[in-house]
Write a protein that holds these residues in place. Structure first.
Motif, short mmCIF file in Angstrom:
data_model
loop_
_atom_site.label_atom_id
_atom_site.label_comp_id
_atom_site.label_asym_id
_atom_site.label_seq_id
_atom_site.Cartn_x
_atom_site.Cartn_y
_atom_site.Cartn_z
N LYS A 163 76.25 8.63 -19.49
CA LYS A 163 75.12 7.76 -18.45
C LYS A 163 76.28 6.99 -17.75
O LYS A 163 77.94 6.85 -16.89
CB LYS A 163 74.23 6.39 -18.47
N VAL A 164 76.14 7.15 -15.69
CA VAL A 164 76.96 7.27 -14.19
C VAL A 164 75.71 6.34 -14.33
O VAL A 164 74.38 6.00 -14.03
CB VAL A 164 76.92 8.23 -14.02
N ILE A 165 76.67 5.33 -12.76
CA ILE A 165 75.58 4.69 -12.09
C ILE A 165 76.12 5.15 -10.79
O ILE A 165 77.71 5.52 -11.18
CB ILE A 165 75.42 3.29 -13.14
N GLY A 166 75.77 3.71 -9.87
CA GLY A 166 76.58 4.33 -8.29
C GLY A 166 76.42 5.45 -7.68
O GLY A 166 76.81 5.65 -6.47
N GLU A 167 75.40 6.37 -8.48
CA GLU A 167 75.52 7.74 -7.26
C GLU A 167 74.53 7.22 -6.19
O GLU A 167 75.00 8.58 -5.66
CB GLU A 167 74.01 8.49 -8.49
N ASP A 168 73.53 6.70 -5.92
CA ASP A 168 73.53 5.98 -4.62
C ASP A 168 74.16 5.77 -3.51
O ASP A 168 73.84 5.73 -1.79
CB ASP A 168 72.51 4.72 -5.03
#
Length: 239
Positions: A163-168
């Protein structure tokens, strides 16, 4: 039925692992992403989920269809002590909601405490790892489920979701790039009490063309990456 039986037996054998090349990680970062990437210091470990079940004595398509008409879903736990199997039935509505909540990928690395009601009125709890979910092609209803016996000390092979976070806020994404998923899951060997729930990585500082590698992952104690090529990326930010 024979084909399904061979498939589920093979899946059970695969879940127990067969050795081979392993790569334990130390959090070392490779390439241009070294200063712009962070993995959680401690990845979450799967906590057992409680799931009610009851024993079933009959096997075969006719018996399974009768179960489904009665609002129950057949299931089986492979590879118990001595090689025995547990033939089970689950409430179809409760099972369907749980599968929908977890998703089929997360199901395969989720640990369950199966609270089994015996045909003789007895009860017992069996710790098991979710393995496969078979769905009907027309309604997406759960047709049957399989598990592998998984006490805390037993080592099993799992595919853990990435999973990834921080794409935005990623500069590379803002610059017109996107996450190019090379791997959606990460193969691991893990003790039954150390199965990662997922591998979460923060890509908020990744630039265009940055890559992440297997060796960038923080692996919990009791688990190792299994048969991976550390030189290959698992995802990249690219146009």
């Amino acid at each position: 039925m024979q084909a399904l039986r061979r498939l589920t037996h093979r899946a059970a054998a695969d879940a127990l692992g067969s050795g081979g090349l392993e790569c334990s990680t130390s959090g070392r970062l490779l390439g241009a992403a070294a200063a712009r990437f962070s993995a959680a210091a401690e990845q979450p470990v799967s906590e057992p989920l409680t799931l009610a079940a009851e024993e079933r004595g009959l096997v075969g398509s006719i018996a399974s269809n009768k179960l489904r008409k009665a609002g129950k879903t057949p299931g089986i736990v492979f590879s118990g002590p001595g090689g025995e199997q547990h033939l089970l039935a689950f409430d179809s509505k409760a099972l369907g909601k749980l599968v929908t909540k977890l998703g089929r990928t997360a199901w395969a690395c989720s640990v369950f405490d199966l609270q089994i009601q015996g045909e003789d009125g007895s009860s017992r709890t069996v710790r098991a790892l979710g393995r496969q979910v078979h769905m009907t092609s027309t309604t997406d209803a759960v047709e049957n489920v399989t598990f592998v016996f998984c006490p805390p000390e037993r080592q099993v092979r799992v595919e853990v979701p990435l999973k990834v976070i921080g794409e935005d806020v990623s500069p590379g994404i803002k610059g017109g790039g996107r996450v190019n998923w090379i791997r959606r899951t990460i193969p691991c060997l893990a003790r039954g009490d150390s199965i990662p729930r997922d591998f979460t990585v923060d890509i908020s500082k990744m630039e265009l063309n940055d890559k992440l590698y297997f060796t960038d992952l923080a692996v919990p104690q009791g688990a190792v990456l299994h048969r991976v090529n550390a030189a290959l990326p698992i995802l990249k930010v690219a146009k």
